[in-house]
Scaffold this motif. Structure first.
Motif, PDB file in Angstrom:
ATOM      1  N   GLN A 286       0.726  -1.407  -0.025  1.00 49.41           N
ATOM      2  CA  GLN A 286       0.054  -0.138   0.125  1.00 49.41           C
ATOM      3  C   GLN A 286       0.913   1.306  -0.063  1.00 49.41           C
ATOM      4  OE1 GLN A 286      -2.113  -1.869   3.625  1.00 49.41           O
ATOM      5  NE2 GLN A 286      -3.309   0.005   2.891  1.00 49.41           N
ATOM      6  N   PRO A 287       0.369   2.277  -0.620  1.00 49.74           N
ATOM      7  CA  PRO A 287       1.114   3.604  -0.457  1.00 49.74           C
ATOM      8  C   PRO A 287       1.338   3.978   0.880  1.00 49.74           C
ATOM      9  CG  PRO A 287      -0.980   4.110  -1.288  1.00 49.74           C
ATOM     10  CD  PRO A 287      -0.850   2.493  -1.346  1.00 49.74           C
TER      11      PRO A 287
ATOM     12  N   CYS B 211      -4.486  -0.806  -3.200  1.00 50.98           N
ATOM     13  CA  CYS B 211      -3.808  -2.135  -2.620  1.00 50.98           C
ATOM     14  C   CYS B 211      -3.085  -3.089  -3.423  1.00 50.98           C
ATOM     15  CB  CYS B 211      -4.543  -2.828  -1.367  1.00 50.98           C
ATOM     16  SG  CYS B 211      -3.913  -4.127  -0.700  1.00 50.98           S
ATOM     17  N   ASN B 212      -2.072  -3.541  -3.599  1.00 49.57           N
ATOM     18  CA  ASN B 212      -1.436  -4.413  -4.303  1.00 49.57           C
ATOM     19  C   ASN B 212      -1.476  -5.746  -3.689  1.00 49.57           C
ATOM     20  OD1 ASN B 212       0.609  -6.299  -5.674  1.00 49.57           O
ATOM     21  ND2 ASN B 212       0.292  -4.756  -7.381  1.00 49.57           N
ATOM     22  N   HIS B 213      -1.908  -6.949  -4.208  1.00 43.90           N
ATOM     23  CA  HIS B 213      -1.895  -8.123  -3.796  1.00 43.90           C
ATOM     24  C   HIS B 213      -1.616  -9.293  -4.655  1.00 43.90           C
ATOM     25  CE1 HIS B 213      -6.106  -7.750  -4.125  1.00 43.90           C
ATOM     26  NE2 HIS B 213      -6.289  -6.797  -3.550  1.00 43.90           N
ATOM     27  N   SER B 214      -0.693  -9.037  -5.519  1.00 41.25           N
ATOM     28  CA  SER B 214      -0.346  -9.849  -6.738  1.00 41.25           C
ATOM     29  C   SER B 214      -0.245 -11.450  -6.557  1.00 41.25           C
ATOM     30  CB  SER B 214       0.719  -9.188  -7.379  1.00 41.25           C
ATOM     31  OG  SER B 214       1.917  -9.111  -6.611  1.00 41.25           O
ATOM     32  N   THR B 215       0.167 -11.831  -5.296  1.00 40.01           N
ATOM     33  CA  THR B 215       0.496 -12.859  -5.000  1.00 40.01           C
ATOM     34  C   THR B 215      -0.576 -13.789  -4.217  1.00 40.01           C
ATOM     35  OG1 THR B 215       1.391 -12.590  -2.749  1.00 40.01           O
ATOM     36  CG2 THR B 215       2.945 -12.867  -4.735  1.00 40.01           C
ATOM     37  N   ILE B 216      -1.890 -13.095  -4.277  1.00 41.44           N
ATOM     38  CA  ILE B 216      -3.090 -13.666  -3.492  1.00 41.44           C
ATOM     39  C   ILE B 216      -3.505 -14.904  -4.200  1.00 41.44           C
ATOM     40  CG2 ILE B 216      -4.963 -12.634  -4.720  1.00 41.44           C
ATOM     41  CD1 ILE B 216      -6.191 -12.012  -2.328  1.00 41.44           C
TER      42      ILE B 216
ATOM     43  N   ASP C  55      -8.572 -10.013 -12.372  1.00 44.02           N
ATOM     44  CA  ASP C  55      -7.281 -10.905 -11.808  1.00 44.02           C
ATOM     45  C   ASP C  55      -6.996 -11.187 -10.342  1.00 44.02           C
ATOM     46  OD1 ASP C  55      -4.700  -8.791 -12.952  1.00 44.02           O
ATOM     47  OD2 ASP C  55      -5.856  -8.479 -11.222  1.00 44.02           O
ATOM     48  N   ARG C  56      -7.808 -10.251  -9.673  1.00 46.52           N
ATOM     49  CA  ARG C  56      -7.641 -10.374  -8.168  1.00 46.52           C
ATOM     50  C   ARG C  56      -6.230  -9.698  -7.679  1.00 46.52           C
ATOM     51  NH1 ARG C  56      -9.702 -13.200  -4.066  1.00 46.52           N
ATOM     52  NH2 ARG C  56      -8.264 -14.815  -4.315  1.00 46.52           N
ATOM     53  N   LYS C  57      -5.405  -9.329  -8.522  1.00 41.07           N
ATOM     54  CA  LYS C  57      -4.206  -8.808  -8.023  1.00 41.07           C
ATOM     55  C   LYS C  57      -4.117  -7.497  -7.259  1.00 41.07           C
ATOM     56  CE  LYS C  57      -1.509 -11.646 -11.203  1.00 41.07           C
ATOM     57  NZ  LYS C  57      -0.610 -11.653 -12.367  1.00 41.07           N
ATOM     58  N   SER C  58      -5.104  -6.760  -7.528  1.00 39.59           N
ATOM     59  CA  SER C  58      -5.223  -5.494  -6.482  1.00 39.59           C
ATOM     60  C   SER C  58      -6.589  -5.119  -6.272  1.00 39.59           C
ATOM     61  CB  SER C  58      -4.644  -4.219  -7.603  1.00 39.59           C
ATOM     62  OG  SER C  58      -5.261  -4.071  -8.649  1.00 39.59           O
ATOM     63  N   SER C  59      -6.804  -4.230  -5.362  1.00 36.66           N
ATOM     64  CA  SER C  59      -8.155  -3.726  -4.877  1.00 36.66           C
ATOM     65  C   SER C  59      -7.993  -2.377  -4.606  1.00 36.66           C
ATOM     66  CB  SER C  59      -8.529  -4.635  -4.062  1.00 36.66           C
ATOM     67  OG  SER C  59      -7.927  -4.605  -2.808  1.00 36.66           O
ATOM     68  N   THR C  60      -9.223  -1.693  -4.375  1.00 41.26           N
ATOM     69  CA  THR C  60      -9.347  -0.291  -3.998  1.00 41.26           C
ATOM     70  C   THR C  60     -10.480  -0.340  -3.025  1.00 41.26           C
ATOM     71  OG1 THR C  60      -8.571   0.605  -6.123  1.00 41.26           O
ATOM     72  CG2 THR C  60      -9.811   1.893  -4.667  1.00 41.26           C
TER      73      THR C  60
ATOM     74  N   TYR D  28      -5.091   2.997   7.157  1.00 43.08           N
ATOM     75  CA  TYR D  28      -5.998   1.957   6.798  1.00 43.08           C
ATOM     76  C   TYR D  28      -5.085   0.734   6.112  1.00 43.08           C
ATOM     77  CZ  TYR D  28      -9.797   5.206   6.756  1.00 43.08           C
ATOM     78  OH  TYR D  28     -10.875   5.852   7.166  1.00 43.08           O
ATOM     79  N   TYR D  29      -5.595  -0.454   6.564  1.00 42.00           N
ATOM     80  CA  TYR D  29      -4.818  -1.609   6.367  1.00 42.00           C
ATOM     81  C   TYR D  29      -5.358  -2.536   5.282  1.00 42.00           C
ATOM     82  CZ  TYR D  29      -1.594  -0.703  10.322  1.00 42.00           C
ATOM     83  OH  TYR D  29      -0.870  -0.049  11.118  1.00 42.00           O
ATOM     84  N   CYS D  30      -4.665  -2.841   4.326  1.00 42.71           N
ATOM     85  CA  CYS D  30      -5.273  -4.039   3.423  1.00 42.71           C
ATOM     86  C   CYS D  30      -4.740  -5.339   3.759  1.00 42.71           C
ATOM     87  CB  CYS D  30      -4.821  -3.445   2.115  1.00 42.71           C
ATOM     88  SG  CYS D  30      -5.190  -5.028   0.591  1.00 42.71           S
TER      89      CYS D  30
END
Lengths: 113, 115
Positions: free
Chosen positions: A6-7, A22-27, A67-72, A86-88
């Motif tokens: 996250q930034p 939020c980036n979660h590319s390895t989910i 692709d579920r690799k990121s969210s907002t 704020y925590y992702c």
């Protein structure tokens, strides 16, 4: 081994939408995305969660890419009381039906008057 | 009002002391968690109890000893701590049966200072 990126900080004007990426590319396919926030070292507060569909509740909306690799996380009308970290988070299932929530480094959101 | 209660809110202890942190929940949730949070850092998972049994230990030093006497209580026994163990210790409870949100309900934390 945080699974989200996250930034470190963002700001927005009061009354405007706050969009927190939020980036979660390895989910993995069975891992949910959760969002929590924390104010002044109080206990973290649940906001919203999702697996692959977009979700909305009274606090916020969660948009997850196909692709579920990121969210907002979207706070539609930010107020001064939304100033917080704020925590992702990725929820990782465990073998006995429990699970662990692995916190990312968080985004410090400042809502300006 | 939080549904997870932690005591004490503040604790100061010496490196040779033995003390305990306590956590109580009355939601009937079947999983309970301990997290450690240093200043300006995210919470780090320490332990997870599922159905009153230790499910996850994130390689926590043995000077931290968790205990789950029953489904409502979770303790963290502290012995021979170091000053770097000073932190906010957060307890959480979650319902892990399918069909639930899986939300963790956090307490307000116990702020520990080791002198």
């Amino acid at each position: 081994d945080a699974k989200t990126t996250q930034p470190p900080s963002m700001d927005c004007a009061e009354g405007r939408a706050a969009n927190l990426p939020c980036n979660h590319s390895t989910i993995s396919g069975n891992e949910y995305v959760y969002w929590y926030r924390q104010i002044h070292s109080q206990g973290p507060q649940y906001i919203i969660h999702g697996l692959k569909n977009n979700e909305t509740n009274e606090m916020a909306s969660l948009i997850i890419t196909e692709d579920r690799k990121s969210s907002t996380l979207i706070l539609p009308h930010a107020t001064l009381r939304d100033t917080a970290v704020y925590y992702c988070i990725v929820r990782v299932p465990w073998m006995d039906s429990s699970y662990k929530l692995i916190f990312g480094s968080g985004t410090r959101l400042l809502v300006r008057p | 009002d939080t549904e997870v209660t932690q005591t004490p809110k503040h604790l100061v202890m010496g490196m040779t002391n033995k003390k305990s942190l306590k956590c109580e929940q009355h939601m009937g949730h079947r999983a309970m968690y301990w997290y450690k949070q240093k200043a300006k850092k995210p919470p780090e998972l320490m332990f997870v109890y599922s159905y009153e049994k230790l499910s996850i230990n994130e390689s926590v030093p043995s000077r931290f000893s968790p205990e789950c006497p029953n489904s409502s209580l979770l303790n963290l026994h502290l012995h021979a701590l170091q000053p770097e163990d000073s932190a906010l210790y957060l307890c959480a409870a979650a319902e892990i049966l399918s069909g639930n949100t899986g939300e963790l309900f956090f307490g307000e934390g116990s702020r520990l200072t080791v002198l």
